[in-house]
Scaffold this motif. Sequence first.
Motif, PDB file in Angstrom:
ATOM      1  N   LEU A  10       0.833  -1.201   0.000  1.00  0.00           N
ATOM      2  CA  LEU A  10       0.000   0.000   0.000  1.00  0.00           C
ATOM      3  C   LEU A  10       0.870   1.254   0.000  1.00  0.00           C
ATOM      4  O   LEU A  10       0.596   2.213  -0.728  1.00  0.00           O
ATOM      5  N   ALA A  11       1.933   1.247   0.806  1.00  0.00           N
ATOM      6  CA  ALA A  11       2.846   2.401   0.839  1.00  0.00           C
ATOM      7  C   ALA A  11       3.459   2.628  -0.540  1.00  0.00           C
ATOM      8  O   ALA A  11       3.532   3.763  -1.017  1.00  0.00           O
ATOM      9  N   LYS A  12       3.874   1.557  -1.189  1.00  0.00           N
ATOM     10  CA  LYS A  12       4.457   1.690  -2.533  1.00  0.00           C
ATOM     11  C   LYS A  12       3.408   2.198  -3.522  1.00  0.00           C
ATOM     12  O   LYS A  12       3.699   3.043  -4.364  1.00  0.00           O
ATOM     13  N   THR A  13       2.182   1.697  -3.414  1.00  0.00           N
ATOM     14  CA  THR A  13       1.094   2.144  -4.289  1.00  0.00           C
ATOM     15  C   THR A  13       0.849   3.638  -4.120  1.00  0.00           C
ATOM     16  O   THR A  13       0.702   4.368  -5.101  1.00  0.00           O
ATOM     17  N   LEU A  14       0.812   4.098  -2.875  1.00  0.00           N
ATOM     18  CA  LEU A  14       0.609   5.527  -2.611  1.00  0.00           C
ATOM     19  C   LEU A  14       1.754   6.362  -3.192  1.00  0.00           C
ATOM     20  O   LEU A  14       1.522   7.402  -3.817  1.00  0.00           O
ATOM     21  N   LYS A  15       2.988   5.911  -3.016  1.00  0.00           N
ATOM     22  CA  LYS A  15       4.142   6.640  -3.549  1.00  0.00           C
ATOM     23  C   LYS A  15       4.090   6.725  -5.066  1.00  0.00           C
ATOM     24  O   LYS A  15       4.337   7.782  -5.652  1.00  0.00           O
ATOM     25  N   VAL A  16       3.774   5.613  -5.710  1.00  0.00           N
ATOM     26  CA  VAL A  16       3.683   5.593  -7.174  1.00  0.00           C
ATOM     27  C   VAL A  16       2.569   6.521  -7.648  1.00  0.00           C
ATOM     28  O   VAL A  16       2.753   7.318  -8.565  1.00  0.00           O
ATOM     29  N   ALA A  17       1.398   6.418  -7.010  1.00  0.00           N
ATOM     30  CA  ALA A  17       0.251   7.235  -7.412  1.00  0.00           C
ATOM     31  C   ALA A  17       0.534   8.720  -7.212  1.00  0.00           C
ATOM     32  O   ALA A  17       0.144   9.552  -8.036  1.00  0.00           O
ATOM     33  N   LEU A  18       1.219   9.074  -6.125  1.00  0.00           N
ATOM     34  CA  LEU A  18       1.591  10.473  -5.899  1.00  0.00           C
ATOM     35  C   LEU A  18       2.601  10.945  -6.937  1.00  0.00           C
ATOM     36  O   LEU A  18       2.470  12.033  -7.495  1.00  0.00           O
ATOM     37  N   ALA A  19       3.612  10.120  -7.216  1.00  0.00           N
ATOM     38  CA  ALA A  19       4.642  10.498  -8.187  1.00  0.00           C
ATOM     39  C   ALA A  19       4.053  10.686  -9.583  1.00  0.00           C
ATOM     40  O   ALA A  19       4.485  11.569 -10.337  1.00  0.00           O
ATOM     41  N   LYS A  20       3.061   9.869  -9.920  1.00  0.00           N
ATOM     42  CA  LYS A  20       2.422   9.959 -11.240  1.00  0.00           C
ATOM     43  C   LYS A  20       1.263  10.954 -11.256  1.00  0.00           C
ATOM     44  O   LYS A  20       0.580  11.091 -12.259  1.00  0.00           O
ATOM     45  N   LYS A  21       1.058  11.623 -10.122  1.00  0.00           N
ATOM     46  CA  LYS A  21      -0.009  12.619  -9.971  1.00  0.00           C
ATOM     47  C   LYS A  21      -1.405  12.033 -10.232  1.00  0.00           C
ATOM     48  O   LYS A  21      -2.298  12.703 -10.730  1.00  0.00           O
ATOM     49  N   LEU A  22      -1.570  10.757  -9.857  1.00  0.00           N
ATOM     50  CA  LEU A  22      -2.879  10.120  -9.940  1.00  0.00           C
ATOM     51  C   LEU A  22      -3.723  10.495  -8.729  1.00  0.00           C
ATOM     52  O   LEU A  22      -4.948  10.443  -8.782  1.00  0.00           O
ATOM     53  N   ILE A  23      -3.035  10.823  -7.628  1.00  0.00           N
ATOM     54  CA  ILE A  23      -3.666  11.345  -6.427  1.00  0.00           C
ATOM     55  C   ILE A  23      -2.816  12.509  -5.942  1.00  0.00           C
ATOM     56  O   ILE A  23      -1.664  12.656  -6.353  1.00  0.00           O
ATOM     57  N   SER A  24      -3.398  13.318  -5.074  1.00  0.00           N
ATOM     58  CA  SER A  24      -2.658  14.448  -4.510  1.00  0.00           C
ATOM     59  C   SER A  24      -2.468  14.230  -3.015  1.00  0.00           C
ATOM     60  O   SER A  24      -3.122  13.367  -2.411  1.00  0.00           O
ATOM     61  N   VAL A  25      -1.607  15.001  -2.422  1.00  0.00           N
ATOM     62  CA  VAL A  25      -1.404  14.930  -0.975  1.00  0.00           C
ATOM     63  C   VAL A  25      -2.718  15.222  -0.258  1.00  0.00           C
ATOM     64  O   VAL A  25      -3.032  14.602   0.760  1.00  0.00           O
ATOM     65  N   ASP A  26      -3.500  16.147  -0.785  1.00  0.00           N
ATOM     66  CA  ASP A  26      -4.801  16.455  -0.176  1.00  0.00           C
ATOM     67  C   ASP A  26      -5.732  15.243  -0.182  1.00  0.00           C
ATOM     68  O   ASP A  26      -6.551  15.091   0.730  1.00  0.00           O
ATOM     69  N   ASP A  27      -5.620  14.380  -1.191  1.00  0.00           N
ATOM     70  CA  ASP A  27      -6.445  13.172  -1.231  1.00  0.00           C
ATOM     71  C   ASP A  27      -6.163  12.265  -0.041  1.00  0.00           C
ATOM     72  O   ASP A  27      -7.043  11.529   0.409  1.00  0.00           O
ATOM     73  N   LEU A  28      -4.945  12.331   0.490  1.00  0.00           N
ATOM     74  CA  LEU A  28      -4.575  11.478   1.626  1.00  0.00           C
ATOM     75  C   LEU A  28      -5.276  11.903   2.906  1.00  0.00           C
ATOM     76  O   LEU A  28      -5.282  11.158   3.886  1.00  0.00           O
ATOM     77  N   LEU A  29      -5.881  13.083   2.910  1.00  0.00           N
ATOM     78  CA  LEU A  29      -6.646  13.540   4.065  1.00  0.00           C
ATOM     79  C   LEU A  29      -8.082  13.025   4.037  1.00  0.00           C
ATOM     80  O   LEU A  29      -8.822  13.202   4.999  1.00  0.00           O
ATOM     81  N   SER A  30      -8.474  12.386   2.937  1.00  0.00           N
ATOM     82  CA  SER A  30      -9.830  11.847   2.844  1.00  0.00           C
ATOM     83  C   SER A  30      -9.865  10.439   3.453  1.00  0.00           C
ATOM     84  O   SER A  30      -8.878   9.965   4.000  1.00  0.00           O
ATOM     85  N   THR A  31     -10.988   9.770   3.348  1.00  0.00           N
ATOM     86  CA  THR A  31     -11.138   8.444   3.952  1.00  0.00           C
ATOM     87  C   THR A  31     -10.424   7.387   3.111  1.00  0.00           C
ATOM     88  O   THR A  31     -10.120   7.604   1.936  1.00  0.00           O
ATOM     89  N   ASP A  32     -10.165   6.242   3.724  1.00  0.00           N
ATOM     90  CA  ASP A  32      -9.554   5.121   3.009  1.00  0.00           C
ATOM     91  C   ASP A  32     -10.398   4.734   1.800  1.00  0.00           C
ATOM     92  O   ASP A  32      -9.865   4.467   0.715  1.00  0.00           O
ATOM     93  N   GLU A  33     -11.711   4.714   1.981  1.00  0.00           N
ATOM     94  CA  GLU A  33     -12.608   4.317   0.908  1.00  0.00           C
ATOM     95  C   GLU A  33     -12.524   5.289  -0.273  1.00  0.00           C
ATOM     96  O   GLU A  33     -12.563   4.875  -1.427  1.00  0.00           O
ATOM     97  N   GLU A  34     -12.387   6.580   0.027  1.00  0.00           N
ATOM     98  CA  GLU A  34     -12.285   7.575  -1.047  1.00  0.00           C
ATOM     99  C   GLU A  34     -10.979   7.426  -1.822  1.00  0.00           C
ATOM    100  O   GLU A  34     -10.971   7.517  -3.051  1.00  0.00           O
ATOM    101  N   VAL A  35      -9.885   7.154  -1.123  1.00  0.00           N
ATOM    102  CA  VAL A  35      -8.602   6.957  -1.805  1.00  0.00           C
ATOM    103  C   VAL A  35      -8.656   5.681  -2.651  1.00  0.00           C
ATOM    104  O   VAL A  35      -8.228   5.671  -3.806  1.00  0.00           O
ATOM    105  N   MET A  36      -9.210   4.612  -2.092  1.00  0.00           N
ATOM    106  CA  MET A  36      -9.317   3.366  -2.858  1.00  0.00           C
ATOM    107  C   MET A  36     -10.207   3.551  -4.076  1.00  0.00           C
ATOM    108  O   MET A  36      -9.951   2.975  -5.130  1.00  0.00           O
ATOM    109  N   SER A  37     -11.226   4.368  -3.958  1.00  0.00           N
ATOM    110  CA  SER A  37     -12.087   4.665  -5.099  1.00  0.00           C
ATOM    111  C   SER A  37     -11.301   5.353  -6.209  1.00  0.00           C
ATOM    112  O   SER A  37     -11.472   5.040  -7.386  1.00  0.00           O
TER     113      SER A  37
END
Length: 102
Positions: A10-37
């Motif tokens: 999961l940590a690697k997935t988050l790092k990859v998604a952040l690096a590829k700008k698929l998610i933002s740091v602000d997205d990490l403040l949302s719920t687990d379900e929202e990030v998984m969505s």
Amino acid sequence: MIVLDSYDILAKTLKVALAKKLISVDDLLSTDEEVMSLFNFTEDHEVQNLLKRIHFNVKMKEDQVEYDIHRKNKMRLIDPSVIQGIQLVRASSLSEKVKNGN
């Protein structure tokens, strides 16, 4: 062969998604379900392959004597925003207890 547990994957997935700008740091403040969505809607093959390696139906049993995995995580404290008057401010700016982690 290196075996990664779900936390590591999961940590690697988050790092990859952040690096590829698929998610933002602000997205990490949302719920687990929202990030998984957000992950479920991406067509990025690297992220999708990492997610397939996570086992979601794991049954955990806490046992101090018989265990398979021992993980000691460092404590992370959250400094939430709170409403003061008409603006949002960090709780640590209002409370010494929050600022000092007590």
